[in-house]
Enzyme design. Structure first.
Site, PDB file in Angstrom:
ATOM      1  N   HIS A  64      47.540  93.619  53.388  1.00 13.44           N
ATOM      2  CA  HIS A  64      47.285  92.551  54.339  1.00 13.44           C
ATOM      3  C   HIS A  64      46.755  93.047  55.676  1.00 13.44           C
ATOM      4  O   HIS A  64      45.744  92.536  56.152  1.00 13.44           O
ATOM      5  CB  HIS A  64      48.440  91.564  54.506  1.00 13.44           C
ATOM      6  CG  HIS A  64      47.957  90.408  55.311  1.00 13.44           C
ATOM      7  ND1 HIS A  64      47.251  89.366  54.755  1.00 13.44           N
ATOM      8  CD2 HIS A  64      47.923  90.214  56.629  1.00 13.44           C
ATOM      9  CE1 HIS A  64      46.838  88.572  55.713  1.00 13.44           C
ATOM     10  NE2 HIS A  64      47.234  89.061  56.871  1.00 13.44           N
TER      11      HIS A  64
ATOM     12  N   HIS B 112      52.842  87.272  50.949  1.00 12.05           N
ATOM     13  CA  HIS B 112      52.188  86.018  50.556  1.00 12.05           C
ATOM     14  C   HIS B 112      51.223  86.251  49.401  1.00 12.05           C
ATOM     15  O   HIS B 112      50.726  85.310  48.817  1.00 12.05           O
ATOM     16  CB  HIS B 112      51.505  85.317  51.742  1.00 12.05           C
ATOM     17  CG  HIS B 112      50.397  86.078  52.386  1.00 12.05           C
ATOM     18  ND1 HIS B 112      50.153  86.014  53.725  1.00 12.05           N
ATOM     19  CD2 HIS B 112      49.468  86.919  51.896  1.00 12.05           C
ATOM     20  CE1 HIS B 112      49.123  86.771  54.026  1.00 12.05           C
ATOM     21  NE2 HIS B 112      48.683  87.329  52.934  1.00 12.05           N
TER      22      HIS B 112
END
Ligand code: HEM
Ligand SMILES: [Cu+2]
Lengths: 290, 542
Positions: free
Chosen positions: B252, B301
């Protein structure tokens, strides 16, 4: 200070980086082929290692010569400092990955395999009766690698902790001596540090020997063996590199390099050594004691 | 000092031909090498994308076998991320940061050379795996075990190539940080730095923090395969999901590494063509820093469907949504910069405006994906593919193209052809939407990603996407031609190039001298982005 017209110092071009790429490339290609079962891979690795050594001697040699002839100004010094600081930060993050793996295994994956929380189904369907204990059953529910005994913290590891901490002290002593221009003490302090580093490595070698031959503890001993050997192994590799760096600095000191104001090479090596020291403390606590 | 003078002379008589490029320690030479490397890889990665799109033109198996198809999706991603976007940004950093902060070069010029010269070797290794026994890596660029452990002979080469690229990125990033912290001209305080410099400082920090984590993760893959470790093997007490955590802890922040420098580029271009100072300079800096901070605590996520504890799902959902706030601040500021500005629409500005609109669409689909229960539906579908292509193609890639148009006159001393620039812009913008917008629909309708075949009802949209992809690909040939033509000649560019351009790079000649600022310019006065006072540069010594 470069010259009257310029406030900057820019090093002239160099072929060493390119040579370095060839070296690392050969090492990697050789090792990959070796891993794929081609024994000639080792020859390519040997070639790569040779080129790497030539590169290290050539590149550092050039930098040392430039530094000793007084080419580097304050700004270059600060650039080197930032470079070293951030390099050490990147090394810390490399170790963080392995520490993270250790914590994850202990806090999540093993307990889950033992049936805790969301692991209930895995436990009862796949490995009923598996109990998550550390380190006894940390070779996993498949009992990978067979029975083993964990490495106790209060034997060799404790001795090694004391050795490494002492080496931090001798190194600081050497640094103070350098700043006070006591060359004799500097060389003794540094030589002691290298010696302690070497003893540490020897003892760790002995520890590995014990693990493999008397404890049944190997790299294949499930996740305990994985985390134990990968963490201590990468640390040992860093100790080795740090000791070699300090050894080079020792030779430079014997040859009369550095002065009380200008000795970044020494400091960089010292920072590296202290970093290795701190990582060891983490290992001692989280791998051996807890 | 005679030795140093010799060095200076050395610089003036730098070797010519290929040795100049191999041994160079000059930030502009190295920047140029990075940018060309990236451009070449862009066409290689693009070619792979067209193979993928060709196979997907119709349902059923037409042109390639599934194994090769999968290695194309894997390799396309690796090439585009590590071979195109990251090197392009590093190239821009090399060219621009010393010019923008009033330095003569990067802080560590020889290491700079090495960061670049690793890349051709690393990619030679990576691309050669396509011709090995068992083919290239085909488990996706995310390299999840246990699937990736089934890779053939390519496996160790892929791992080591990633190590090698990581070394390059880390060294490049260290150089950027050292340059920004240590080489600024007197008076160039941190809060006077152009945003491109700020965003790169933060990007470099992210790179140094997460590339080693990726290196650690792939090292564990290597030892799991060859040295009997059990990191990702449940039978040994490990967990394959552990790899996903490690990978996305890198991954990320990595997507922000791929976008933050674009934010810097856009923040340079918009004020120039709106002829207004950037709105909310300091909030831009704080927003960038917040995004960087948050990017470390949202990684899972990408893993909503792996079976995390509920508390984890909630935490990562909320943290992810939080990122939309600083991102929104940025978009708001760009729009406010244009508000009531005296705008003109030269090619860089067109790309910058398209960036703002299309990147925002990607941000919105990101928000949809951030909603955990919704992501259970969207995960691993073409909707995700649509999302990240909106942020990466009209996002990162458009920003890089905009940067090239914006600074090319400065670099080469020639103006590019506005006609061909605009043609390139309109074709790219139209085709990029034709390619990626339909992917939202097939994704929502359930078409999974990373497959060579699909159900009949998805055909129409896939055909549209394939047509768009070819159009986009061919439009880039115009760009290549335009860049070459501009290097070779054209209308002479002035020093300032753009009427509204601000910043130290515009005070140098076009093209700038080989050594940028041989004496530090003095950035005097209370200049800042609010009062919009010009830099007053004074040569301290002639
Ligand atoms: C508002 C900002 C953003 C949000 C909320 C967001 C959210 C997400 C989420 C939740 C996913 C996972 C979807 C899934 O796999 O089910 C995802 C995937 C992805 N995002 Fe974003 N994102 C944002 C911005 C960006 C940016 C700026 C980039 C890069 C420039 C980016 C690149 C990607 C990529 C490459 C993937 C797919 C990775 C893979 O599975 O291969 N995203 N995003
Ligand atoms: Cu993400």
């Amino acid at each position: 200070m470069a010259n009257a017209e310029s406030n900057y110092y820019i090093p002239h071009g160099s072929h060493w980086p390119f040579v370095g790429s060839i070296a690392v490339f050969s090492l990697m290609v050789g090792f990959s082929n070796y891993l794929n079962g081609a024994s000639w891979g080792t020859y390519i690795m040997a070639f790569g290692l040779l080129v790497l050594l030539v590169m290290l001697f050539g590149w550092f040699g050039a930098v040392i010569k430039e530094s000793e002839s007084g080419n580097y100004n304050k700004q270059v010094d600060v650039s080197f400092r930032w470079g070293m600081v951030w390099f050490i930060f990147s090394e810390i993050m490399f170790f963080a990955a392995f520490f993270g793996a250790l914590f994850y295994v202990r806090v999540y994956s093993l307990p889950w395999l033992g049936g805790e929380a969301s692991g209930a189904a895995t436990n009862s369907y796949l490995w009923p009766g598996f109990e998550a204990l550390w380190p006894l059953t940390a070779n996993g529910p498949g009992e990978i690698g067979g029975e083993f005994k964990a490495m106790a913290w209060n034997g060799l590891p404790l001795v090694n902790t004391i050795i490494l901490l002492t080496s931090g002290v001798t190194l600081t002593w050497a640094h103070h001596a350098l700043k006070a221009n006591h060359r004799g003490q500097l060389i003794i302090g540094l030589a002691l540090t290298v010696l302690l580093g070497a003893i540490f490595m020897a003892l760790q070698g002995f520890e590995y020997y014990e693990a493999y031959n008397h404890l049944g503890l190997t790299l294949g001993s499930g996740v305990y063996g994985s985390t134990f050997f990968m963490l201590t192994g990468f640390h040992g590799m860093h100790v080795t590199i740090g000791a070699i760096i300090l050894f080079v600095i020792l030779i430079r000191c014997i040859r009369g390099h550095f002065n009380p104001e200008h000795h970044f090479g020494f400091e960089a090596a010292a920072w590296y050594w202290h970093f290795v020291d701190v990582v060891w403390l983490g290992l001692f606590i989280f791998v051996y004691i807890m | 000092m005679s030795t140093t003078t010799a060095d200076e002379h050395h610089d003036d008589h730098h070797p010519s031909g290929i040795m100049r490029w191999i041994t160079t320690t000059n930030h502009k030479d190295i920047g140029t090498l990075y940018l060309w490397f990236s451009f070449i890889m862009f066409f290689i990665g693009g070619f792979m994308a067209l193979i993928i799109r060709t196979e997907l033109f119709e349902p059923g198996m037409q042109f390639v076998d599934p194994q090769f198809f999968n290695s194309m999706t894997t390799m396309h991603a690796i090439v585009m991320i590590f071979g195109v976007v990251m090197p392009a940004f590093t190239g821009l950093a090399n060219w621009l940061i010393p010019l923008m902060i009033g330095a003569t070069d990067m802080a560590l010029p020889r290491m700079n050379n090495w960061s670049f010269w690793i890349l051709p070797f690393a990619f030679a290794m990576m691309l050669s795996t396509l011709f090995m026994d068992g083919g290239g890596p085909a488990g996706g660029w995310t390299l999840y075990p246990p699937l990736v452990l089934q890779t053939g002979d390519a496996f160790p080469f892929v791992i080591f190539a990633i190590h090698f690229m990581g070394m390059s990125s880390i060294m490049g990033a260290i150089n950027v940080v050292a340059t920004i912290l240590n080489m600024r001209a007197p008076g160039m305080t941190l809060m006077k730095m152009p945003l491109f410099v700020w965003t790169w400082l933060i990007t470099a920090y992210l790179l140094i923090a997460v590339m080693p984590v990726l290196a650690g993760g792939v090292t564990m893959l290597l030892t799991d395969k060859f040295f009997e470790t059990s990191f990702f093997n449940a039978a040994g007490g490990g967990d394959p999901v552990l790899f996903q955590h490690i990978f996305w802890f890198f991954g990320h922040p990595e997507v922000y590494i791929l976008i933050l420098p674009s934010f810097g580029v856009i923040s340079s271009i918009i004020p120039t063509f709106a002829r207004k100072p950037l709105f909310g300079y300091s909030s831009m800096v704080y927003a960038t820093a917040s995004i960087a901070f948050l990017s470390f605590i949202v990684w899972a996520h990408h893993m909503f469907t792996v079976g995390m504890p509920l508390a984890g799902e909630l935490f990562f959902m909320l943290a992810t949504m939080l990122i939309a706030v600083p991102t929104g601040v940025k978009v708001f500021n760009w729009v406010c910069t244009m508000w009531r500005g005296a705008m003109t629409f030269e090619t860089p500005m067109l790309f910058a405006i398209a960036f703002i609109i299309l990147f925002t669409i990607g941000g919105f689909s990101g928000l949809m994906l951030a909603i955990t229960p919704a992501d259970f539906q969207y995960h691993d579908t073409y909707f995700v593919v649509a999302h990240f292509h909106y942020v990466l193609v009209p996002g990162s890639i458009f920003a890089i193209i905009a940067a090239v148009y914006y600074w090319l006159p400065k670099w080469t001393g020639h103006m590019y052809s506005e006609f061909w620039g605009k043609t390139h812009f309109w074709l790219s913008t139209i085709f990029v939407n034709i390619t990626f917008f339909p992917m939202h629909f097939v994704g929502l309708a359930g078409m999974p990603r990373r497959i060579p075949d699909y159900a009949l009802q998805f055909s129409d949209y896939n055909q549209i996407a394939t047509i768009g992809a070819f159009g986009f690909g061919f439009a880039q040939i115009i760009f290549l031609g335009l860049v070459i033509a501009t290097i070779r000649g054209g209308v002479k560019a002035t020093d300032r190039v753009w009427e509204g351009a601000e910043g130290l790079e515009w005070t140098l000649s076009s093209p700038p001298p080989y050594h940028s600022f041989t004496t530090p310019p003095n950035v005097k006065g209370e200049w800042n982005w609010f009062t919009h006072q010009h830099y007053e540069t004074v040569k301290t010594r002639s």
